[in-house]
Design a protein around this motif. Structure first.
Motif, PDB file in Angstrom:
ATOM      1  N   ARG A 187      14.281   6.146 -39.287  1.00 12.32           N
ATOM      2  CA  ARG A 187      14.848   4.950 -40.061  1.00 12.32           C
ATOM      3  C   ARG A 187      13.695   3.921 -40.439  1.00 12.32           C
ATOM      4  O   ARG A 187      13.990   3.455 -41.547  1.00 12.32           O
ATOM      5  CB  ARG A 187      15.687   4.209 -38.831  1.00 12.32           C
ATOM      6  N   GLU A 188      12.902   3.678 -39.671  1.00 18.76           N
ATOM      7  CA  GLU A 188      11.533   2.743 -40.030  1.00 18.76           C
ATOM      8  C   GLU A 188      10.969   3.290 -41.168  1.00 18.76           C
ATOM      9  O   GLU A 188      10.628   2.623 -42.173  1.00 18.76           O
ATOM     10  CB  GLU A 188      10.850   2.459 -39.115  1.00 18.76           C
ATOM     11  N   LYS A 189      10.810   4.605 -41.325  1.00 16.85           N
ATOM     12  CA  LYS A 189      10.382   5.147 -42.666  1.00 16.85           C
ATOM     13  C   LYS A 189      11.072   5.018 -43.669  1.00 16.85           C
ATOM     14  O   LYS A 189      10.655   4.662 -44.852  1.00 16.85           O
ATOM     15  CB  LYS A 189       9.764   6.909 -42.364  1.00 16.85           C
ATOM     16  N   ALA A 190      12.333   5.312 -43.670  1.00 21.13           N
ATOM     17  CA  ALA A 190      13.377   5.140 -44.854  1.00 21.13           C
ATOM     18  C   ALA A 190      13.272   3.676 -45.301  1.00 21.13           C
ATOM     19  O   ALA A 190      13.284   3.347 -46.502  1.00 21.13           O
ATOM     20  CB  ALA A 190      14.553   5.341 -44.098  1.00 21.13           C
ATOM     21  N   ALA A 191      13.300   2.661 -44.273  1.00 17.73           N
ATOM     22  CA  ALA A 191      13.083   1.270 -44.692  1.00 17.73           C
ATOM     23  C   ALA A 191      11.885   0.988 -45.433  1.00 17.73           C
ATOM     24  O   ALA A 191      11.956   0.271 -46.620  1.00 17.73           O
ATOM     25  CB  ALA A 191      13.300   0.490 -43.434  1.00 17.73           C
ATOM     26  N   GLU A 192      10.715   1.511 -45.076  1.00 20.00           N
ATOM     27  CA  GLU A 192       9.458   1.439 -45.873  1.00 20.00           C
ATOM     28  C   GLU A 192       9.606   2.098 -47.117  1.00 20.00           C
ATOM     29  O   GLU A 192       8.999   1.411 -47.970  1.00 20.00           O
ATOM     30  CB  GLU A 192       8.304   2.256 -45.061  1.00 20.00           C
ATOM     31  N   VAL A 193      10.046   3.222 -47.232  1.00 19.09           N
ATOM     32  CA  VAL A 193      10.362   3.783 -48.716  1.00 19.09           C
ATOM     33  C   VAL A 193      11.195   2.869 -49.596  1.00 19.09           C
ATOM     34  O   VAL A 193      10.916   2.486 -50.746  1.00 19.09           O
ATOM     35  CB  VAL A 193      10.925   5.161 -48.711  1.00 19.09           C
ATOM     36  N   ILE A 194      12.153   2.207 -49.142  1.00 21.46           N
ATOM     37  CA  ILE A 194      13.111   1.329 -49.745  1.00 21.46           C
ATOM     38  C   ILE A 194      12.336   0.036 -50.327  1.00 21.46           C
ATOM     39  O   ILE A 194      12.335  -0.587 -51.307  1.00 21.46           O
ATOM     40  CB  ILE A 194      14.321   0.940 -49.114  1.00 21.46           C
ATOM     41  N   GLU A 220      25.894   5.291 -51.498  1.00 20.47           N
ATOM     42  CA  GLU A 220      25.787   5.596 -49.998  1.00 20.47           C
ATOM     43  C   GLU A 220      25.892   4.408 -49.318  1.00 20.47           C
ATOM     44  O   GLU A 220      24.890   3.823 -49.491  1.00 20.47           O
ATOM     45  CB  GLU A 220      25.045   6.681 -49.635  1.00 20.47           C
ATOM     46  N   PRO A 221      26.876   4.011 -48.496  1.00 20.19           N
ATOM     47  CA  PRO A 221      26.966   2.768 -47.691  1.00 20.19           C
ATOM     48  C   PRO A 221      25.400   2.713 -46.764  1.00 20.19           C
ATOM     49  O   PRO A 221      25.046   1.625 -46.508  1.00 20.19           O
ATOM     50  CB  PRO A 221      28.009   3.115 -46.650  1.00 20.19           C
ATOM     51  N   SER A 222      25.064   3.919 -46.173  1.00 20.32           N
ATOM     52  CA  SER A 222      23.997   3.785 -45.494  1.00 20.32           C
ATOM     53  C   SER A 222      22.594   3.452 -46.198  1.00 20.32           C
ATOM     54  O   SER A 222      21.813   2.707 -45.612  1.00 20.32           O
ATOM     55  CB  SER A 222      23.651   5.179 -44.741  1.00 20.32           C
ATOM     56  N   PHE A 223      22.538   3.905 -47.389  1.00 19.70           N
ATOM     57  CA  PHE A 223      21.207   3.280 -48.083  1.00 19.70           C
ATOM     58  C   PHE A 223      21.542   1.920 -48.636  1.00 19.70           C
ATOM     59  O   PHE A 223      20.574   1.153 -48.529  1.00 19.70           O
ATOM     60  CB  PHE A 223      21.549   4.240 -49.469  1.00 19.70           C
ATOM     61  N   ARG A 224      22.701   1.550 -48.854  1.00 18.46           N
ATOM     62  CA  ARG A 224      22.933   0.050 -49.361  1.00 18.46           C
ATOM     63  C   ARG A 224      22.721  -0.614 -48.316  1.00 18.46           C
ATOM     64  O   ARG A 224      22.148  -1.980 -48.442  1.00 18.46           O
ATOM     65  CB  ARG A 224      24.431  -0.075 -49.664  1.00 18.46           C
ATOM     66  N   SER A 225      22.907  -0.604 -46.693  1.00 17.89           N
ATOM     67  CA  SER A 225      22.780  -1.172 -45.866  1.00 17.89           C
ATOM     68  C   SER A 225      21.095  -1.644 -45.561  1.00 17.89           C
ATOM     69  O   SER A 225      20.836  -2.825 -45.086  1.00 17.89           O
ATOM     70  CB  SER A 225      23.108  -0.774 -44.443  1.00 17.89           C
ATOM     71  N   LEU A 226      20.214  -0.424 -46.016  1.00 19.45           N
ATOM     72  CA  LEU A 226      18.714  -0.786 -45.905  1.00 19.45           C
ATOM     73  C   LEU A 226      18.475  -1.507 -47.165  1.00 19.45           C
ATOM     74  O   LEU A 226      17.279  -2.325 -47.256  1.00 19.45           O
ATOM     75  CB  LEU A 226      18.436   0.568 -45.747  1.00 19.45           C
TER      76      LEU A 226
END
Length: 277
Positions: A187-194, A220-226
């Motif tokens: 999740r932290e890595k995903a946030a970094e990429v965004i 996708e809601p999960s992507f939008r939340s980040l």
């Protein structure tokens, strides 16, 4: 939550950024507009408090937060950044969104790109014992120059690809399970990429292909939340816990905390080599 349209990125980013940062700053109880017993349903500062701290009227502050003004004067912008206690990267990002710093991303010739790749590949060769190496371009596409790096990122795949979009690797349905296994703190890595994508959009370095990929993922809601905090990021050094794979024995952990560093060269500043030690 509605799906953001990247054609309105600057307006949406200014609005989302200001709201998020306002919510993260504790109000000043000495402010003449501070009301300790009034309506404080919002976290952080109220709009009135930001406007007072910035030395501007409430009406003037509300306009950029609602995405209705993208050209504040330098003094107004400085006041808002001071009121929100922004750090250096946040200040640069907000200036980029308002178009008051940095030139648009310069076009890089194919020769410059080829020369930059050659230099970065030579740098990678100086770290033969590195855990993983990859070249990252302006579209956040990973080029994996060696088999070990490909095997780590695609465990169990007979013929792992030598290139992959970092955004798709973290978020696409076909790669999501793999990246979740490889990056322990996924999740932290995903946030970094965004956050990296936000900087690409702010600087104008994002191509039509990258924008199309992100626009699709915003469904996708999960992507939008980040996505919605509009946090910028530039990766230079850090540590990620990576599952190196190679065994199904739970008694033989394969997770390693890998430090990484990033190198760029002047020929193509949007191209970099990332080395995991």
């Amino acid at each position: 939550m509605s799906v953001p349209d990247l054609r309105n990125y600057r307006k949406d980013a200014v609005s989302g950024f200001l709201r998020d940062r306002r919510g993260g700053v504790a109000p000043d109880p000495t402010s003449p507009v501070f009301d300790p017993v009034g309506d404080r349903r919002v976290s952080g500062m109220r709009r009135e408090e930001v406007a007072w701290a910035a030395g501007i009227s409430l009406v003037y502050y509300v306009k950029p937060e609602q995405g209705r003004m993208l050209n504040p004067s330098p003094s107004v912008l400085a006041g808002i950044m001071g009121a929100l206690q922004l750090g250096d990267l946040d200040r640069r990002y907000l200036r980029l969104l308002f178009g008051v710093s940095s030139l648009p991303a310069a076009a890089v010739s194919s020769e410059d790109n080829r020369r930059a790749r050659g230099v970065l590949e030579a740098i990678a060769d100086h770290f033969p014992e590195a855990t993983m190496r990859h070249i990252l371009d302006r579209d956040l596409t990973l080029t994996l120059p060696d088999e070990q790096s490909r095997r780590i990122l695609f465990p169990g795949v007979d013929d792992p690809p030598s290139q992959v979009s970092l955004v798709e690797y973290l978020f696409s349905p076909e790669n999501r399970a793999v990246s979740r296994r490889v990056y322990v703190d996924r999740r932290e890595k995903a946030a970094e990429v965004i956050r990296l994508v936000h900087m690409k959009l702010a600087t104008g370095a994002a191509s039509a292909a990258l924008r199309a990929t992100v626009q699709m993922l915003l469904e996708e809601p999960s992507f939008r939340s980040l996505w919605g905090r509009y946090v910028p990021y530039e990766n230079r050094i850090g540590t990620w816990r990576v599952d190196l794979g190679g065994t199904d024995d739970p008694a033989a952990p394969t997770v390693r905390a890998c430090r990484f560093f990033t190198v760029t060269v002047p020929d193509d500043p949007d191209l970099s080599i990332v080395v995991y030690e």
